[in-house]
Design a protein around this motif. Structure first.
Motif, PDB file in Angstrom:
ATOM      1  N   UNK A  86       4.113  18.281  -1.113  1.00 34.92           N
ATOM      2  CA  UNK A  86       4.560  18.503   0.264  1.00 34.92           C
ATOM      3  C   UNK A  86       6.079  18.662   0.241  1.00 34.92           C
ATOM      4  N   UNK A  87       6.603  19.336   1.260  1.00 33.31           N
ATOM      5  CA  UNK A  87       8.059  19.495   1.410  1.00 33.31           C
ATOM      6  C   UNK A  87       8.440  18.821   2.719  1.00 33.31           C
ATOM      7  N   UNK A  88       9.213  17.723   2.606  1.00 33.90           N
ATOM      8  CA  UNK A  88       9.598  16.934   3.782  1.00 33.90           C
ATOM      9  C   UNK A  88      11.053  16.507   3.609  1.00 33.90           C
ATOM     10  N   UNK A  89      11.811  16.554   4.687  1.00 36.72           N
ATOM     11  CA  UNK A  89      13.224  16.156   4.646  1.00 36.72           C
ATOM     12  C   UNK A  89      13.990  16.897   3.542  1.00 36.72           C
ATOM     13  N   UNK A  90      13.672  18.183   3.408  1.00 34.21           N
ATOM     14  CA  UNK A  90      14.338  19.055   2.432  1.00 34.21           C
ATOM     15  C   UNK A  90      14.162  18.619   0.983  1.00 34.21           C
ATOM     16  N   UNK A  91      13.070  17.905   0.694  1.00 40.64           N
ATOM     17  CA  UNK A  91      12.764  17.502  -0.679  1.00 40.64           C
ATOM     18  C   UNK A  91      11.272  17.664  -0.945  1.00 40.64           C
ATOM     19  N   UNK A  92      10.935  17.966  -2.199  1.00 37.80           N
ATOM     20  CA  UNK A  92       9.534  18.002  -2.618  1.00 37.80           C
ATOM     21  C   UNK A  92       9.063  16.579  -2.873  1.00 37.80           C
ATOM     22  N   UNK A  93       7.840  16.315  -2.478  1.00 37.60           N
ATOM     23  CA  UNK A  93       7.285  14.966  -2.539  1.00 37.60           C
ATOM     24  C   UNK A  93       5.788  15.080  -2.766  1.00 37.60           C
ATOM     25  N   UNK A  94       5.163  13.968  -3.080  1.00 38.33           N
ATOM     26  CA  UNK A  94       3.708  13.899  -3.129  1.00 38.33           C
ATOM     27  C   UNK A  94       3.236  13.234  -1.838  1.00 38.33           C
ATOM     28  N   UNK A  95       2.051  13.615  -1.349  1.00 37.77           N
ATOM     29  CA  UNK A  95       1.566  13.028  -0.092  1.00 37.77           C
ATOM     30  C   UNK A  95       1.278  11.532  -0.225  1.00 37.77           C
ATOM     31  N   UNK A  96       1.740  10.784   0.774  1.00 39.69           N
ATOM     32  CA  UNK A  96       1.543   9.328   0.783  1.00 39.69           C
ATOM     33  C   UNK A  96       1.798   8.817   2.191  1.00 39.69           C
ATOM     34  N   UNK A  97       1.381   7.598   2.461  1.00 43.54           N
ATOM     35  CA  UNK A  97       1.673   7.011   3.757  1.00 43.54           C
ATOM     36  C   UNK A  97       1.260   5.563   3.838  1.00 43.54           C
ATOM     37  N   UNK A  98       1.616   4.984   4.963  1.00 45.20           N
ATOM     38  CA  UNK A  98       1.452   3.557   5.213  1.00 45.20           C
ATOM     39  C   UNK A  98      -0.014   3.174   5.412  1.00 45.20           C
ATOM     40  N   UNK A  99      -0.366   2.031   4.848  1.00 45.16           N
ATOM     41  CA  UNK A  99      -1.722   1.486   5.005  1.00 45.16           C
ATOM     42  C   UNK A  99      -1.941   1.003   6.440  1.00 45.16           C
ATOM     43  N   UNK A 100      -3.158   1.180   6.915  1.00 41.83           N
ATOM     44  CA  UNK A 100      -3.549   0.648   8.222  1.00 41.83           C
ATOM     45  C   UNK A 100      -4.368  -0.618   8.010  1.00 41.83           C
ATOM     46  N   UNK A 101      -4.460  -1.425   9.066  1.00 33.64           N
ATOM     47  CA  UNK A 101      -5.218  -2.675   8.982  1.00 33.64           C
ATOM     48  C   UNK A 101      -6.667  -2.404   8.600  1.00 33.64           C
ATOM     49  N   UNK A 102      -7.234  -3.315   7.825  1.00 35.07           N
ATOM     50  CA  UNK A 102      -8.644  -3.277   7.407  1.00 35.07           C
ATOM     51  C   UNK A 102      -8.988  -2.030   6.594  1.00 35.07           C
ATOM     52  N   UNK A 103      -8.011  -1.491   5.883  1.00 38.83           N
ATOM     53  CA  UNK A 103      -8.214  -0.293   5.081  1.00 38.83           C
ATOM     54  C   UNK A 103      -7.875  -0.652   3.631  1.00 38.83           C
ATOM     55  N   UNK A 104      -8.733  -0.256   2.684  1.00 35.41           N
ATOM     56  CA  UNK A 104      -8.373  -0.482   1.281  1.00 35.41           C
ATOM     57  C   UNK A 104      -7.247   0.479   0.917  1.00 35.41           C
ATOM     58  N   UNK A 105      -6.552   0.193  -0.170  1.00 36.81           N
ATOM     59  CA  UNK A 105      -5.445   1.067  -0.562  1.00 36.81           C
ATOM     60  C   UNK A 105      -5.979   2.436  -0.996  1.00 36.81           C
ATOM     61  N   UNK A 106      -7.174   2.476  -1.555  1.00 34.86           N
ATOM     62  CA  UNK A 106      -7.798   3.753  -1.919  1.00 34.86           C
ATOM     63  C   UNK A 106      -8.104   4.575  -0.664  1.00 34.86           C
ATOM     64  N   UNK A 107      -8.606   3.919   0.376  1.00 29.93           N
ATOM     65  CA  UNK A 107      -8.867   4.612   1.646  1.00 29.93           C
ATOM     66  C   UNK A 107      -7.566   5.130   2.252  1.00 29.93           C
ATOM     67  N   UNK A 108      -6.518   4.323   2.157  1.00 29.38           N
ATOM     68  CA  UNK A 108      -5.205   4.761   2.650  1.00 29.38           C
ATOM     69  C   UNK A 108      -4.759   6.028   1.936  1.00 29.38           C
ATOM     70  N   UNK A 109      -4.830   6.016   0.614  1.00 27.03           N
ATOM     71  CA  UNK A 109      -4.357   7.150  -0.181  1.00 27.03           C
ATOM     72  C   UNK A 109      -5.107   8.432   0.184  1.00 27.03           C
ATOM     73  N   UNK A 110      -6.432   8.349   0.276  1.00 28.52           N
ATOM     74  CA  UNK A 110      -7.236   9.535   0.621  1.00 28.52           C
ATOM     75  C   UNK A 110      -6.929  10.003   2.038  1.00 28.52           C
ATOM     76  N   UNK A 111      -6.873   9.070   2.987  1.00 24.76           N
ATOM     77  CA  UNK A 111      -6.595   9.439   4.382  1.00 24.76           C
ATOM     78  C   UNK A 111      -5.235  10.111   4.510  1.00 24.76           C
TER      79      UNK A 111
END
Length: 193
Positions: A86-111
């Protein structure tokens, strides 16, 4: 040894004391984060080393100094062995984001990969290394702990950047394109690539 990045400069957590050259040593138990960040802001300093006697508790002791933000993300491969960026804030990055409550870290990563890129049919193959970086949000320092996963997909549809997250472009990159992209990326991403 662990690396926590502040921009592109690392805070290295270690049990070894080395003679200072282009870095500064501090004892983890006595140091303030403000002193570390102030030291890292100096041009001649390339890193800060925080020393602690116990390798089994060094990371936990450091993480207790700041609020933690847990995130999940993916290094996603398609059937052509291209990697999703992904390209965000003028830099190349890999997709990622914050975990939500009651979500496994694997579910977070996929979502998060799905939300940020529009790619579906993701399958986790294995965990990758965890990355750490310090950032400021609303005037407060926090540490983001990102759990990364190698993922595969057969997705061939259109890519959709999540614009409300500041993502302006999503692309499948070949090996040569990845080399160019990481020149304009983050230190954490360079570790994963």
């Amino acid at each position: 040894m662990y690396c926590i990045f502040v921009g592109d400069k690392p805070i290295i957590l270690t049990t070894n004391i080395e003679k200072e050259t282009n870095f500064k040593n501090f004892l983890l138990k006595d140091v303030s984060i403000d002193a570390v960040l102030d030291t890292l802001s100096k041009k001649k300093i390339e890193s800060v080393r925080l020393i602690h006697h116990n390798p089994n508790t060094i990371l936990k002791k450091f993480l207790s100094k700041l609020p933690n933000v847990i995130a999940g993300g993916g290094k996603v491969y398609n059937k052509n062995n291209e990697v999703l960026f992904i390209f965000r804030n003028n830099k190349w990055d890999l997709p990622k984001g914050k975990a939500e409550k009651k979500e496994t870290i694997e579910e977070t990563a996929i979502r998060e990969v799905e939300e940020e890129t529009g790619v579906s049919g993701l399958k986790i193959e294995k965990p990758l290394q965890t990355t750490y970086h310090i950032f400021k949000r609303n005037g407060k320092l926090k540490i983001k702990i990102t759990y990364w996963f190698k993922m595969k997909t057969n997705f061939e549809g259109e890519l959709f950047p999540q614009e409300n997250e500041g993502i302006t472009k999503v692309a499948w990159l070949k090996e040569k394109e990845i080399e160019e992209a990481i020149e304009n990326s983050y230190a954490n991403i360079k570790l994963l690539v």
